[in-house]
Write a protein that holds these residues in place. Sequence first.
Motif, PDB file in Angstrom:
ATOM      1  N   THR A 160      14.295  36.850 -14.994  1.00 58.57           N
ATOM      2  CA  THR A 160      13.851  36.965 -16.382  1.00 58.57           C
ATOM      3  C   THR A 160      14.153  38.332 -16.971  1.00 58.57           C
ATOM      4  O   THR A 160      14.383  38.458 -18.173  1.00 58.57           O
ATOM      5  N   GLU A 161      14.167  39.361 -16.143  1.00 60.73           N
ATOM      6  CA  GLU A 161      14.419  40.722 -16.644  1.00 60.73           C
ATOM      7  C   GLU A 161      15.808  40.837 -17.246  1.00 60.73           C
ATOM      8  O   GLU A 161      16.001  41.489 -18.279  1.00 60.73           O
ATOM      9  N   HIS A 162      16.796  40.181 -16.622  1.00 63.73           N
ATOM     10  CA  HIS A 162      18.178  40.281 -17.092  1.00 63.73           C
ATOM     11  C   HIS A 162      18.661  38.979 -17.753  1.00 63.73           C
ATOM     12  O   HIS A 162      19.838  38.838 -18.046  1.00 63.73           O
ATOM     13  N   THR A 163      17.765  38.041 -17.989  1.00 62.79           N
ATOM     14  CA  THR A 163      18.060  36.762 -18.640  1.00 62.79           C
ATOM     15  C   THR A 163      19.241  36.064 -17.973  1.00 62.79           C
ATOM     16  O   THR A 163      20.210  35.672 -18.601  1.00 62.79           O
ATOM     17  N   LEU A 164      19.102  35.880 -16.644  1.00 62.39           N
ATOM     18  CA  LEU A 164      20.130  35.212 -15.861  1.00 62.39           C
ATOM     19  C   LEU A 164      19.494  34.096 -15.049  1.00 62.39           C
ATOM     20  O   LEU A 164      18.478  34.299 -14.384  1.00 62.39           O
ATOM     21  N   LYS A 165      20.090  32.922 -15.099  1.00 61.92           N
ATOM     22  CA  LYS A 165      19.656  31.803 -14.272  1.00 61.92           C
ATOM     23  C   LYS A 165      20.845  31.385 -13.421  1.00 61.92           C
ATOM     24  O   LYS A 165      21.880  30.980 -13.945  1.00 61.92           O
ATOM     25  N   ILE A 166      20.707  31.519 -12.106  1.00 63.39           N
ATOM     26  CA  ILE A 166      21.852  31.351 -11.213  1.00 63.39           C
ATOM     27  C   ILE A 166      21.499  30.368 -10.101  1.00 63.39           C
ATOM     28  O   ILE A 166      20.441  30.452  -9.474  1.00 63.39           O
ATOM     29  N   GLY A 167      22.412  29.455  -9.856  1.00 66.03           N
ATOM     30  CA  GLY A 167      22.268  28.514  -8.757  1.00 66.03           C
ATOM     31  C   GLY A 167      23.203  28.857  -7.622  1.00 66.03           C
ATOM     32  O   GLY A 167      24.306  29.372  -7.829  1.00 66.03           O
TER      33      GLY A 167
END
Length: 392
Positions: A160-167
Motif C-alpha cells: 500500500t505504501e508504494h501502490t503496487l499489487k504484485i502476484g
Amino acid sequence: MLGNFSYYNPTRLYFGDESLNYLKDELKNYGPVVLLNYGGGSIKRNGIYEQITAILEEAGKTVVENPGVMSNPTLEKLREGIGIARANKVDLILSVGGGSVCDYSKGVAAAMYYDGDPWEKFYLRQEDPDPSQEIVPIGCVLTMAGTGSEMNGGSVITDTEHTLKIGHVFDDRLMPKFSVLNPVFTYSVPEDQMKAGIFDIMSHIMEQYFSDSDDNTSDYIAEGLMRSLIGDARKAVADAHNYEARSNIMWTATWALNTLIGKGKRQDWMVHMIGHSVGAFTHAPHGYTLAAVSLPYYRLIMADGIPKFKRFAVNVWGVSTEGKTDVKIAAEGLEALKGWMTEIGLPLTISELGADSSMIEGIAKGTFILDAGYRKLTHEEVVQVLKESMAD
C-alpha cells in the motif's frame, strides 16, 4: 498441440458437502502447532470456525490464530503473519477463507525460514525460495470460489505504501498439500464477492485461452469450463443456495487455474496485470477490477487473434456465422460476453470501482507489461485501455 511440457500437481482435494470430515485424517501428517489464518470473522458468524477448531482440538493441535487477512492482503499483514509463524515455530499453516487468505498463507510459508526481505525476493524479483530452504506446509479450507489458489502456487500481495499489487506463482513446494472444498461454505459469501469470484474464474480461463493458434486440447477444455460457468453463474445469482450451481462454480474455479488448461500454451495475463494495478489504487475486489478492464483490452487485441475470437464467439456463446465476416463474428462474441456480464451484475468500468482520470497514469505505470499474448502492449496502449474502461 504444440510445445513440450511436464504436468504435476501435488494438491489433494476433498470435495463435497461432507469434505471437512477428511481434515482430521490430514492433520495426522503434520506436527503439533497449527497457524490458523482467516479473514474478517465471517467464519465465526457462519459456524465454520467452530467446526474447524473442534477438529483441531480433537487432533491435539496447538492452535495459533492469525485473523484479519483482508481481501487484498497487504505487505504489512504479510510481515505480521511471518512474525507470528516464526515466534510459534508452526508446523502447518491452515488457511480458512477465500483465495486471498490462501494466497497470503503461501507468502507466509515461503518466508518463515527466509532471512531476507520476502517482498524483494518473492514479489519484486519473482524468485522462489532456494532449493535447500525449508517450507512450511499449507492446507486450505475454501469458503469462496474464484482464485483457484486452493490448487496452485499463486500468491498476490499489495504494497500500500508504494501502490503496487504484485502476484507471484511459486513452484510446486508452495502448492497446498491438501484443500477442502465444501460448496455449502460458499453460501454465506456476500453477493458482490460471489460475482467477483465468478468473473475471476472466467478471466483465468480467457487469459489462457486467448493465445496461440494451434489446435490445442487445452482450448476445448477451456470452452467447456466457460460454458458451464456461464450457465451456473446465472443460476447462482438467481438462487445463492443452489447447491448444484455453487458446486459446479467451485469445481470450475479449481480447474480454471490449477495449471491444466494452460499446458502447451503461452498464456496472456495482461488483464490481470492491469487489474492488479487498478486494485492497488481502488482496493476493489479483484474480480471486479478484471471485469472492468476486460472488454476494452480484448477489443484492442482482437484484430491480432481473429480466429480464436471467432471460435470463442461460436463455441462458447453460440453466435451464428451465417452471412457474417470473421471480424463481425468475433465482435459479436465480445458483445455476448458483455451481455452476460451485465445480466449477472458485474461492473463494466473502473469508474464504478472508484477510479478517476487522475489515477490513469499511475495505474498504467504500476502495470507490468508481459510479452506472451497476441500483442505486447505499449505504455500508451495500457493508458488507452484504462481510458476506455472509464466509461464502457
